[in-house]
Write an enzyme that holds these catalytic residues in place. Structure first.
Site, PDB file in Angstrom:
ATOM      1  N   ASP A  70      37.391  49.360   4.447  1.00 40.33           N
ATOM      2  CA  ASP A  70      37.908  48.000   4.347  1.00 40.33           C
ATOM      3  C   ASP A  70      37.253  47.183   5.452  1.00 40.33           C
ATOM      4  O   ASP A  70      36.650  47.734   6.376  1.00 40.33           O
ATOM      5  CB  ASP A  70      39.429  48.017   4.504  1.00 40.33           C
ATOM      6  CG  ASP A  70      40.057  46.653   4.270  1.00 40.33           C
ATOM      7  OD1 ASP A  70      39.458  45.846   3.538  1.00 40.33           O
ATOM      8  OD2 ASP A  70      41.137  46.406   4.827  1.00 40.33           O
ATOM      9  N   ASP A 117      38.592  43.441   6.710  1.00 37.80           N
ATOM     10  CA  ASP A 117      39.530  42.682   7.537  1.00 37.80           C
ATOM     11  C   ASP A 117      40.571  43.595   8.174  1.00 37.80           C
ATOM     12  O   ASP A 117      41.241  44.363   7.492  1.00 37.80           O
ATOM     13  CB  ASP A 117      40.238  41.623   6.683  1.00 37.80           C
ATOM     14  CG  ASP A 117      39.273  40.548   6.200  1.00 37.80           C
ATOM     15  OD1 ASP A 117      38.785  39.778   7.035  1.00 37.80           O
ATOM     16  OD2 ASP A 117      38.999  40.509   4.980  1.00 37.80           O
TER      17      ASP A 117
END
Length: 266
Positions: free
Chosen positions: A16, A18
């Site tokens: 991922d 953020d």
């Protein structure tokens, strides 16, 4: 999952972006998100200008696992089994006696049905990510403001809050310099973003050298993804990954059938 887990056993490793590879300076980013939503409510929807001022420690109100009962204006901090650990009406804390009087028991009856999806017609909202979490404080202060003016027993501000979120985070907002959030992060990325340490970059290169296929899968749009990655990893960030997927719409990306989530190659 097996008791012992090793990345060495994986052929493909997805990351991922953020709040994972890209860590944020949370006090600064939380204030920016709050301000971006509040500015929209005040300037576009006519809410009280007092919402634009914020006491330094007031963002402590925000925490993951917080549920807003929209029409009642109540905020619940839930345990993982649905028990109400604490609650407030607006920003005003409720006593244990008030919680029992309001809910009749310690378990919240809607626990198994609540969803974190942003919807104008929702009756409950679960705050589960940092991009809208500061909005919980804003909503609580809206409730306080409406109560001061003898507001209705059923609150109707949520549609305006959804509009504020969509105005600041819509796909075209980055390109159009729309709202407050994206223009501010573009101007001052160091204020909000933490650069990836060299140890993390080295680890990514080691994984790739070991024959792993590395994916970057983010729900952020491609232009914002590029800004983040170039700032935290460098202009050569694409060399760290075999595949970069943006606007992924997680978690549906993993659970929907392929024809429900078509790929578009950019």
């Amino acid at each position: 999952m097996q008791q012992h887990f090793s990345l060495a056993d994986c052929d493909v490793i997805g990351f991922d972006l953020d709040h994972t590879l890209c860590r944020y300076h949370l006090p600064q980013s939380a204030r920016l998100i709050y301000d971006s939503f509040a500015h929209y409510l005040v300037t576009e929807k006519g809410y009280d200008k007092d919402l634009l001022t914020l006491a330094p420690d007031s963002l402590d109100f925000c925490c993951k696992g917080l549920v807003l009962e929209i029409e009642e204006g109540n905020f619940l901090k839930l345990a993982e089994d649905g028990r109400i650990l604490r609650a407030s009406h607006g920003t005003k804390s409720m006593t244990a006696e008030e919680i029992l009087e309001t809910y009749g028991r310690r378990e919240w009856k809607h626990f198994n049905t609540v969803s974190g999806m942003v919807s104008r017609s929702a009756k409950y909202y679960l705050y589960d990510n940092y991009f809208d979490l500061p909005g919980a404080l804003l909503c609580a202060r809206v409730v306080d403001s409406l109560d001061q003016h003898d507001g209705p027993k059923k609150y109707d501000f949520w549609k305006d809050m959804v509009a504020a979120i969509q105005h600041n985070y819509k796909i075209s907002a980055f390109k159009e310099d729309c709202g407050m959030y994206f223009p501010e992060v573009k101007k001052h990325p160091d204020k909000y973003l933490q650069r990836c340490p060299e140890s993390a970059k080295k680890w990514l290169k080691q994984l790739k050298s070991a024959g792993k296929i590395l994916l970057l899968i983010t729900s952020s749009h491609s232009d914002y993804c590029r800004l983040l990655c170039e700032h935290i990893l460098g202009n050569d960030f694409e060399e760290y990954f075999d595949i970069v997927i943006t606007n992924a719409l997680k978690p549906g990306f993993f659970s929907h059938t392929p024809n429900q989530r078509p790929f578009r190659t950019l």
